[in-house]
Design an enzyme around this catalytic site. Structure first.
Site, PDB file in Angstrom:
ATOM      1  N   GLY A  32      37.228  39.983 -41.548  1.00 37.49           N
ATOM      2  CA  GLY A  32      37.021  41.210 -42.297  1.00 37.49           C
ATOM      3  C   GLY A  32      38.236  41.651 -43.068  1.00 37.49           C
ATOM      4  O   GLY A  32      38.131  42.397 -44.046  1.00 37.49           O
ATOM      5  N   SER A  33      39.422  41.184 -42.655  1.00 34.15           N
ATOM      6  CA  SER A  33      40.660  41.500 -43.370  1.00 34.15           C
ATOM      7  C   SER A  33      40.910  40.518 -44.503  1.00 34.15           C
ATOM      8  O   SER A  33      41.643  40.826 -45.444  1.00 34.15           O
ATOM      9  CB  SER A  33      41.852  41.468 -42.417  1.00 34.15           C
ATOM     10  N   SER A  92      45.983  42.380 -42.855  1.00 35.74           N
ATOM     11  CA  SER A  92      45.509  42.336 -41.471  1.00 35.74           C
ATOM     12  C   SER A  92      45.222  43.757 -41.025  1.00 35.74           C
ATOM     13  O   SER A  92      46.147  44.563 -40.895  1.00 35.74           O
ATOM     14  CB  SER A  92      46.544  41.694 -40.551  1.00 35.74           C
ATOM     15  N   SER A 116      44.189  45.026 -38.115  1.00 37.89           N
ATOM     16  CA  SER A 116      44.800  45.371 -36.834  1.00 37.89           C
ATOM     17  C   SER A 116      46.319  45.254 -36.877  1.00 37.89           C
ATOM     18  O   SER A 116      47.029  45.939 -36.145  1.00 37.89           O
ATOM     19  CB  SER A 116      44.260  44.460 -35.725  1.00 37.89           C
ATOM     20  N   ARG A 176      35.779  44.471 -40.081  1.00 37.32           N
ATOM     21  CA  ARG A 176      34.729  44.227 -41.066  1.00 37.32           C
ATOM     22  C   ARG A 176      34.105  45.508 -41.596  1.00 37.32           C
ATOM     23  O   ARG A 176      33.496  45.511 -42.663  1.00 37.32           O
ATOM     24  CB  ARG A 176      33.653  43.313 -40.473  1.00 37.32           C
ATOM     25  N   GLU A 228      28.232  38.354 -37.683  1.00 46.39           N
ATOM     26  CA  GLU A 228      28.832  39.263 -36.703  1.00 46.39           C
ATOM     27  C   GLU A 228      27.930  40.428 -36.317  1.00 46.39           C
ATOM     28  O   GLU A 228      27.811  40.747 -35.132  1.00 46.39           O
ATOM     29  CB  GLU A 228      30.162  39.809 -37.244  1.00 46.39           C
ATOM     30  N   HIS A 257      24.868  19.661 -57.121  1.00 42.26           N
ATOM     31  CA  HIS A 257      25.423  18.310 -57.075  1.00 42.26           C
ATOM     32  C   HIS A 257      25.478  17.743 -55.660  1.00 42.26           C
ATOM     33  O   HIS A 257      26.074  16.691 -55.446  1.00 42.26           O
ATOM     34  CB  HIS A 257      26.818  18.310 -57.704  1.00 42.26           C
ATOM     35  N   LYS A 279      39.639  34.863 -27.960  1.00 38.85           N
ATOM     36  CA  LYS A 279      40.991  35.425 -27.973  1.00 38.85           C
ATOM     37  C   LYS A 279      41.591  35.459 -26.575  1.00 38.85           C
ATOM     38  O   LYS A 279      42.790  35.198 -26.383  1.00 38.85           O
ATOM     39  CB  LYS A 279      40.964  36.835 -28.576  1.00 38.85           C
TER      40      LYS A 279
END
Length: 327
Positions: free
Chosen positions: A41-42, A83, A85, A135, A214, A230, A321
């Site tokens: 989202g960033s 970013s 966060s 986001r 998400e 193509h 994470k």
């Protein structure tokens, strides 16, 4: 998340105020290129903005969604660190690398490690409101990227009036956008969405895909015209009703790409009974992008509600994470 989506026009309005008040130190560097570093989202704002300013900015803009910077990055590069966060692992890494190479660095963040480093190093930085899913804050982060480019004298101020026009458009079309989102959701809810756009609007198609991933907890993919003609077009030999096609269309799509869309729509309709066209509204590429972005956001919320999913929750990303933090 639904409330945050509904507040998007207000986010844009507040973002203009934040950007207008920002104070940047002048740079005497002669930039040869720009790199925008960000994830999820960033990061999507970088892709969208780079496409919108392509006819205005005289130097190339590249977006990276990775741990590494291109080899060409040096003291003549403007690196924009995006970013929300301020703690995105990959973006923190590229910020350190940009410092090591002597690049000019500007940051768009709500704080975190990146915000702290920016203060310590005296970097040009725009702080945006924190505490929400990245986001859902695209209105803030995207707008500041325009301001960063403007303050470094790489683009003019036309984006300000265009964003204001977009705000008025989104507020006037609010009920129509919600209604169209519901109609589209009903048609694609049990399918795998396939998103197509003209190449110049790929950032928008990526944003739709990310939001469906998400918020709606659905797999989907995207491709662009004319490139898909193509390769992926041949793949439609195996197409069937598991899929639902959404073609994002704009009045300024290249004339030949529009012709290709019309022809391909017929070919896809022979394999799949859900082939939709979604047209933007607005008098500029920026307005049209923000209009379709808002429609896509609402669509992702409706799909989440239909699937009894929590649009805010991202358990898979949190698990990832946590696992990474152990290494």
């Amino acid at each position: 998340m639904k409330k945050l989506v509904e507040e998007f026009p207000q986010h844009l309005r507040e973002a203009l105020q934040i950007g207008h008040k920002a104070s940047f130190k002048k740079s005497d560097k002669k930039f040869q290129n720009v790199v925008i570093s960000g994830l999820g989202g960033s990061g999507i704002g970088g892709k969208i903005v780079s496409q919108i300013v392509a006819d205005d900015c005289k130097i190339p803009i590249l977006c990276t969604n990775d741990y590494v910077l291109p080899e060409f990055v040096d003291k003549n590069t403007l690196v924009i660190i995006s970013s929300y966060s301020g703690d995105t692992e990959e973006t923190v890494t590229t910020m350190h690398e940009a410092m090591n190479r002597g690049a000019e660095i500007a940051c768009v963040t709500s704080g975190g490690k990146i915000g702290k480093m920016a203060v310590e190093k005296g970097l040009n930085t725009i702080i945006i409101p924190g505490g929400n899913p990245p986001r859902s804050m695209l209105g803030y982060s995207l707008t500041q990227l325009f301001y960063v480019l403007h303050y470094y004298e790489l683009i003019g101020r036309a984006f300000e009036s265009q964003i204001n026009s977009a705000i008025a458009l989104l507020e006037a079309e609010r009920e129509n956008i919600i209604s169209e989102a519901k109609v589209i959701a009903e048609k694609i809810a049990s399918r795998i969405p396939i998103l197509y756009s003209e190449a110049g609007y790929e950032g928008l198609a990526i944003r739709w895909r990310q939001q469906i991933n998400e918020n709606s907890k659905m797999l989907c993919w995207h491709h662009v015209f004319p490139e898909m003609n193509h390769n992926e077009l041949v793949g439609w030999t195996g197409g069937d009703n598991r899929f639902a096609v959404i073609i994002l269309r704009n009045a300024d799509d290249h004339k030949r790409s529009q012709l290709r869309m019309d022809i391909c729509k017929k070919l896809m309709s022979e394999k799949c009974d859900t082939v939709l066209e979604v047209w933007s509204k607005g008098n500029s590429k920026l307005e049209r992008t923000l209009y379709l972005n808002h429609l896509g956001d609402h669509l992702s919320i409706v799909l989440a509600e239909m699937g009894n999913e929590d649009a805010t929750a991202i358990p898979a990303i949190i698990f990832l994470k946590n696992e990474l933090s152990k290494v």
